[in-house]
Design a protein around this motif. Structure first.
Motif, PDB file in Angstrom:
ATOM      1  N   PHE A  52       1.177  -9.656  -4.806  1.00 22.59           N
ATOM      2  CA  PHE A  52       2.073  -8.750  -5.529  1.00 22.59           C
ATOM      3  C   PHE A  52       2.266  -9.212  -6.963  1.00 22.59           C
ATOM      4  CE2 PHE A  52       5.616  -5.952  -6.223  1.00 22.59           C
ATOM      5  CZ  PHE A  52       6.531  -6.687  -6.958  1.00 22.59           C
TER       6      PHE A  52
ATOM      7  N   PHE B 111      -2.723   3.391  -2.221  1.00 25.99           N
ATOM      8  CA  PHE B 111      -3.456   2.553  -3.152  1.00 25.99           C
ATOM      9  C   PHE B 111      -4.562   3.309  -3.884  1.00 25.99           C
ATOM     10  CE2 PHE B 111      -2.125  -1.863  -2.508  1.00 25.99           C
ATOM     11  CZ  PHE B 111      -1.337  -1.728  -1.370  1.00 25.99           C
ATOM     12  N   GLY B 112      -4.809   2.877  -5.108  1.00 23.24           N
ATOM     13  CA  GLY B 112      -5.965   3.342  -5.847  1.00 23.24           C
ATOM     14  C   GLY B 112      -7.191   2.520  -5.479  1.00 23.24           C
ATOM     15  N   PRO B 113      -8.336   2.846  -6.074  1.00 32.28           N
ATOM     16  CA  PRO B 113      -9.576   2.133  -5.736  1.00 32.28           C
ATOM     17  C   PRO B 113      -9.683   0.762  -6.394  1.00 32.28           C
ATOM     18  CG  PRO B 113      -9.986   3.803  -7.394  1.00 32.28           C
ATOM     19  CD  PRO B 113      -8.564   3.975  -6.974  1.00 32.28           C
TER      20      PRO B 113
ATOM     21  N   TYR C 111       3.361   0.123  -7.998  1.00 31.57           N
ATOM     22  CA  TYR C 111       3.191  -1.310  -7.747  1.00 31.57           C
ATOM     23  C   TYR C 111       1.826  -1.759  -8.257  1.00 31.57           C
ATOM     24  CZ  TYR C 111       6.280   0.518  -4.052  1.00 31.57           C
ATOM     25  OH  TYR C 111       7.239   1.210  -3.362  1.00 31.57           O
TER      26      TYR C 111
ATOM     27  N   LEU D 258       4.190  -5.907  -0.299  1.00 28.24           N
ATOM     28  CA  LEU D 258       3.309  -5.990   0.863  1.00 28.24           C
ATOM     29  C   LEU D 258       2.519  -7.284   0.827  1.00 28.24           C
ATOM     30  CD1 LEU D 258       1.963  -2.355   1.138  1.00 28.24           C
ATOM     31  CD2 LEU D 258       4.076  -3.366   2.035  1.00 28.24           C
TER      32      LEU D 258
ATOM     33  N   LEU E 291      -3.833  -9.576  -0.619  1.00 30.44           N
ATOM     34  CA  LEU E 291      -3.245  -9.027  -1.839  1.00 30.44           C
ATOM     35  C   LEU E 291      -2.088  -9.878  -2.333  1.00 30.44           C
ATOM     36  CD1 LEU E 291      -4.851  -6.519  -0.871  1.00 30.44           C
ATOM     37  CD2 LEU E 291      -3.005  -5.146  -1.845  1.00 30.44           C
TER      38      LEU E 291
ATOM     39  N   TYR F 212      -0.947  -4.982  -7.678  1.00 29.22           N
ATOM     40  CA  TYR F 212      -1.343  -6.122  -6.862  1.00 29.22           C
ATOM     41  C   TYR F 212      -2.652  -6.676  -7.422  1.00 29.22           C
ATOM     42  CZ  TYR F 212       1.815  -4.364  -3.195  1.00 29.22           C
ATOM     43  OH  TYR F 212       2.895  -3.936  -2.475  1.00 29.22           O
TER      44      TYR F 212
ATOM     45  N   TYR G 203      -2.799  -1.326   7.927  1.00 30.01           N
ATOM     46  CA  TYR G 203      -3.591  -0.772   6.844  1.00 30.01           C
ATOM     47  C   TYR G 203      -5.066  -1.011   7.139  1.00 30.01           C
ATOM     48  CZ  TYR G 203       0.224   0.098   3.504  1.00 30.01           C
ATOM     49  OH  TYR G 203       1.334   0.588   2.853  1.00 30.01           O
TER      50      TYR G 203
ATOM     51  N   PRO H 162      12.365  -1.989   5.961  1.00 28.67           N
ATOM     52  CA  PRO H 162      12.165  -0.782   5.151  1.00 28.67           C
ATOM     53  C   PRO H 162      12.315  -1.033   3.661  1.00 28.67           C
ATOM     54  CG  PRO H 162      14.239  -0.694   6.354  1.00 28.67           C
ATOM     55  CD  PRO H 162      13.492  -1.867   6.893  1.00 28.67           C
TER      56      PRO H 162
ATOM     57  N   LEU I  98      -5.244  -3.860  -8.110  1.00 24.15           N
ATOM     58  CA  LEU I  98      -4.942  -2.646  -7.362  1.00 24.15           C
ATOM     59  C   LEU I  98      -3.583  -2.103  -7.747  1.00 24.15           C
ATOM     60  CD1 LEU I  98      -6.207  -4.004  -3.980  1.00 24.15           C
ATOM     61  CD2 LEU I  98      -7.065  -1.904  -4.978  1.00 24.15           C
TER      62      LEU I  98
ATOM     63  N   PHE J   6      -2.970   3.180   4.328  1.00 22.55           N
ATOM     64  CA  PHE J   6      -1.995   3.172   5.420  1.00 22.55           C
ATOM     65  C   PHE J   6      -2.567   3.907   6.622  1.00 22.55           C
ATOM     66  CE2 PHE J   6       2.310   3.352   7.135  1.00 22.55           C
ATOM     67  CZ  PHE J   6       2.296   4.496   7.907  1.00 22.55           C
TER      68      PHE J   6
ATOM     69  N   GLN K 297      -6.187  -8.801  -5.968  1.00 24.42           N
ATOM     70  CA  GLN K 297      -6.924  -9.284  -4.795  1.00 24.42           C
ATOM     71  C   GLN K 297      -8.128 -10.075  -5.268  1.00 24.42           C
ATOM     72  OE1 GLN K 297      -8.493  -6.240  -2.094  1.00 24.42           O
ATOM     73  NE2 GLN K 297      -8.106  -7.588  -0.358  1.00 24.42           N
TER      74      GLN K 297
ATOM     75  N   THR L 251       9.450   0.989   0.148  1.00 23.00           N
ATOM     76  CA  THR L 251       8.786   1.396   1.372  1.00 23.00           C
ATOM     77  C   THR L 251       7.571   0.531   1.582  1.00 23.00           C
ATOM     78  OG1 THR L 251       7.633   3.176   2.506  1.00 23.00           O
ATOM     79  CG2 THR L 251       7.427   3.118   0.124  1.00 23.00           C
ATOM     80  N   ASN L 252       7.232   0.315   2.827  1.00 21.62           N
ATOM     81  CA  ASN L 252       5.966  -0.363   3.039  1.00 21.62           C
ATOM     82  C   ASN L 252       4.856   0.616   3.377  1.00 21.62           C
ATOM     83  OD1 ASN L 252       6.869   0.050   5.729  1.00 21.62           O
ATOM     84  ND2 ASN L 252       7.779  -1.989   5.726  1.00 21.62           N
ATOM     85  N   GLU L 253       5.024   1.892   3.074  1.00 19.14           N
ATOM     86  CA  GLU L 253       3.941   2.857   3.126  1.00 19.14           C
ATOM     87  C   GLU L 253       3.574   3.179   1.686  1.00 19.14           C
ATOM     88  OE1 GLU L 253       4.616   6.451   5.283  1.00 19.14           O
ATOM     89  OE2 GLU L 253       2.695   7.313   4.672  1.00 19.14           O
ATOM     90  N   GLN L 254       2.543   2.544   1.218  1.00 13.64           N
ATOM     91  CA  GLN L 254       2.122   2.700  -0.168  1.00 13.64           C
ATOM     92  C   GLN L 254       0.711   3.266  -0.208  1.00 13.64           C
ATOM     93  OE1 GLN L 254       2.719  -1.111  -2.133  1.00 13.64           O
ATOM     94  NE2 GLN L 254       4.842  -1.218  -1.458  1.00 13.64           N
TER      95      GLN L 254
ATOM     96  N   GLY M  23      -9.122   0.454  -2.173  1.00 16.06           N
ATOM     97  CA  GLY M  23      -7.813  -0.088  -1.896  1.00 16.06           C
ATOM     98  C   GLY M  23      -7.439   0.136  -0.444  1.00 16.06           C
TER      99      GLY M  23
END
Lengths: 114, 110
Positions: free
Chosen positions: A45, A105-107, A33, B98, A43, A35, B36, B93, A91, B46, A37, A100-103, B43
């Protein structure tokens, strides 16, 4: 293990130039994904990849923005003819499952357009 | 994604417990609650996710009442390194877009 990496960490460019932002997701993560910011904002999308295909490009702000993913791994976000309003932190995130909403992320890449 | 409301900022001291409450009155039956954490120049990360009652992991606890219209993230014995922005998200789900609002800026002082 290694997390999501992005390069460059900072990019300063002049208005009208093209930029490429790179994302290396976590190995084995099939979903990726992008994003954006902006300063003090939440964020936004941009685009989602499943493998090498992008079933959802709905967040890309204009046709100056494009993204691709090759080999089910590395992704590149390209912004053509950059504008000052493109300045933001970009990002990248990846996840093991398709949706999933558990992602993870990179810096981020901080883009500044002068 | 269901709209959430959380405090803009909270101050605390090292060693104290910090509780951040998030309101989500329009949560749907299949929605999960996810939190989060974001440090400056990084970034989001979670922290925890739950559906109902209580969830605990090595970082935090999440308390969800029976009506699920709110949830509370509890950070036990905070340290200076817990200073960050904490975001509450509600979604199903299949919600991969996000949506992070302004979050809660938690400042931990010595």
């Amino acid at each position: 293990g290694a997390g999501v990496s992005q390069s460059p960490s900072n990019k300063v460019t002049e208005k009208g130039k093209d930029v490429e932002l790179r994302c290396d997701p976590i190995s084995g993560h099939t979903a990726l994904y992008w994003y954006r910011q902006s300063l003090g904002q939440g964020l936004e999308f941009l685009i989602y990849f499943q493998g090498n295909s992008a079933p959802d490009k709905s967040g890309l702000p204009s046709d100056r923005f494009s993204a691709e993913r090759t080999g089910g791994s590395v992704s590149t976000l390209t912004i053509q003819r950059t504008q000052q309003e493109d300045s933001a932190v970009y990002l990248c995130a990846s996840s093991f499952r398709m949706v999933t909403n558990e992602q993870f992320f990179g810096p981020g890449t901080r883009l500044t357009v002068l | 994604l269901a709209k959430t409301t959380q405090p803009i900022s909270m101050d605390s001291y090292e060693g104290q417990e910090v509780n951040i409450t998030c309101s989500h009155n329009n949560i749907a039956t299949n929605d999960y609650i996810t939190w989060y954490q974001q440090f400056p120049s990084q970034g989001p990360r979670f922290i925890i996710q739950g559906y109902k009652t209580k969830v605990t992991n090595e970082v935090a606890s999440l308390f969800i009442p029976a009506d699920r219209k709110s949830s509370t993230l509890s950070l036990p014995r905070v340290s200076l390194s817990d200073t960050a922005v904490y975001y509450c998200l509600v979604g199903g789900p299949n919600d991969y877009k996000l949506s992070f609002g302004a979050g809660t800026t938690v400042t931990v002082r010595a």
